[in-house]
Write an enzyme that holds these catalytic residues in place. Structure first.
Site, PDB file in Angstrom:
ATOM      1  N   ASP A 194     -41.197 -12.985  68.228  1.00 36.88           N
ATOM      2  CA  ASP A 194     -40.428 -13.907  67.782  1.00 36.88           C
ATOM      3  C   ASP A 194     -41.283 -15.276  68.319  1.00 36.88           C
ATOM      4  O   ASP A 194     -40.559 -16.349  68.820  1.00 36.88           O
ATOM      5  CB  ASP A 194     -38.904 -14.103  68.554  1.00 36.88           C
ATOM      6  CG  ASP A 194     -38.207 -12.788  68.539  1.00 36.88           C
ATOM      7  OD1 ASP A 194     -38.068 -12.183  67.547  1.00 36.88           O
ATOM      8  OD2 ASP A 194     -37.697 -12.378  69.658  1.00 36.88           O
ATOM      9  N   GLU A 228     -31.466 -12.471  60.254  1.00 35.59           N
ATOM     10  CA  GLU A 228     -31.846 -13.367  61.244  1.00 35.59           C
ATOM     11  C   GLU A 228     -33.102 -14.070  61.381  1.00 35.59           C
ATOM     12  O   GLU A 228     -33.708 -14.160  60.187  1.00 35.59           O
ATOM     13  CB  GLU A 228     -31.817 -12.259  62.513  1.00 35.59           C
ATOM     14  CG  GLU A 228     -33.117 -11.136  62.433  1.00 35.59           C
ATOM     15  CD  GLU A 228     -33.131 -10.441  63.676  1.00 35.59           C
ATOM     16  OE1 GLU A 228     -32.216 -10.161  64.397  1.00 35.59           O
ATOM     17  OE2 GLU A 228     -34.424  -9.606  63.754  1.00 35.59           O
TER      18      GLU A 228
END
Length: 340
Positions: free
Chosen positions: A32, A213
């Protein structure tokens, strides 16, 4: 003397070449990943799980050599003490903010939280925990990102429609200020195409999870693009999709956002790149090059853990003003660093 000068010239040339080229990944692990560029420096973060860490560097390609420090450690217990995911650092309205997802050890209570720092250098000053950042419904939420458009702030994130897992959608909401959502959340994307609905987990009580997401804003010309991750992160099919809206449209109207039916950046087994996703964007210091930052795995089946590593590569734009991300590059490829 001439021989010494020649040796020095060769040495300088080697150093310059070494600083001008790099190979992915930037770090051995780092899911991420996120970075921004401000006042001559890149500021970078990724999921650490149990704390927040910040990197600072003039050359993002050499992140492994960058100054970095822990800026926040969670309390031992409570609603934001565990599972700290997907932090992003933003400079908004004259202050620094970090947004991150956290829970108390139970995923169903994941929510978005924020820190604030009034120092001009986010490596200095005090990072102060401020609050949860939620809309009125206050449902499960992760992967928040904030952007400004025509003087207004917006937050985009991944959330559940109700209180049960099974599908993650992309939501947008207006913000009154960097810590306050105003009005209702609006869903602008849900998993619907085959490429974004890969998520079998083998749990008899929850056999499938469909995922949208990691939404990230990318502006160019007269369009706004949201690039997001589709399918479950534990599958090799994790990939990037794209929504697009006209700059003059109502961003809070779901009809303003059009989704491309195919993934725009996906695994390439021939290059030993699997599950590329959860990206962010930046430009070179001179503002002329566009780059994508993302995580990926080196082997099939590496899953959704610390085997994911951050990588960067340049992308371009076509004549109609659409991004052309290309294909994920092999980690043994020698690349030129962002132009200073």
């Amino acid at each position: 003397m001439i021989r010494i000068l020649v040796c020095l010239m060769l040495l300088v040339g080697t150093v310059v070449q070494a600083q001008d080229t790099f190979r992915n990944p930037l770090l051995s692990k780092g899911p991420d990943p996120w970075c921004i560029y401000k006042d001559g420096y890149y500021y970078y973060m990724h999921t650490m799980g149990n704390h927040l860490e910040l990197w600072k560097t003039k050359n993002i390609a050499f992140l492994k050599d960058a100054e970095h420090k822990t800026i926040w450690t969670p309390p031992a217990a409570g609603p934001f003490s565990r599972d700290i995911w997907a932090p992003e650092i933003h400079f908004l309205r004259g202050k620094w903010y970090v947004y991150f997802a956290a829970d108390g050890g139970d995923n169903q209570y994941h929510r978005i939280y924020a820190l604030e720092n009034s120092s001009q250098d986010p490596m200095k000053g005090d990072w102060v925990f401020k609050s949860k950042v939620a809309d009125a419904e206050d449902k499960w939420a992760i992967d928040a990102s904030v952007f400004e458009h025509r003087g207004k702030l917006y937050m985009i994130w991944s959330g559940w429609e109700g209180n049960k897992n099974g599908r993650q959608d992309i939501y947008i909401a207006a913000m009154k200020d960097p810590l306050t959502i105003s009005g209702k959340r609006v869903r602008i994307s849900k998993p619907e195409y085959a490429w974004e609905t890969k998520g079998d987990i083998g749990d008899p009580n929850l056999r499938h999870v469909d995922v949208n997401e990691g939404p990230e804003m990318l502006k160019y010309g007269k369009r706004l693009f949201i690039v997001y991750s589709g399918s479950a992160c534990w599958t090799d099919d994790y990939a990037l999709g794209m929504l697009v809206a006209d700059e003059d449209s109502d961003l809070l109207d779901p009809a303003s956002w059009k989704k491309k039916p195919e993934a725009v950046f996906k695994q390439l087994p021939g290059n030993n790149v699997y599950a590329p996703g959860h990206n962010s964007f930046f430009t070179s210091p001179d503002g002329k090059e566009y780059w994508i930052l993302y995580h990926a795995n080196d082997h099939p089946g590496d899953g959704c853990g610390d085997k994911r590593s951050p990588r960067i590569q340049r992308f371009t734009w076509d004549k109609e003003g659409w991004p052309v991300f290309g294909k994920p590059i092999r980690t043994d490829s020698l690349l030129k660093s962002p132009r200073l």
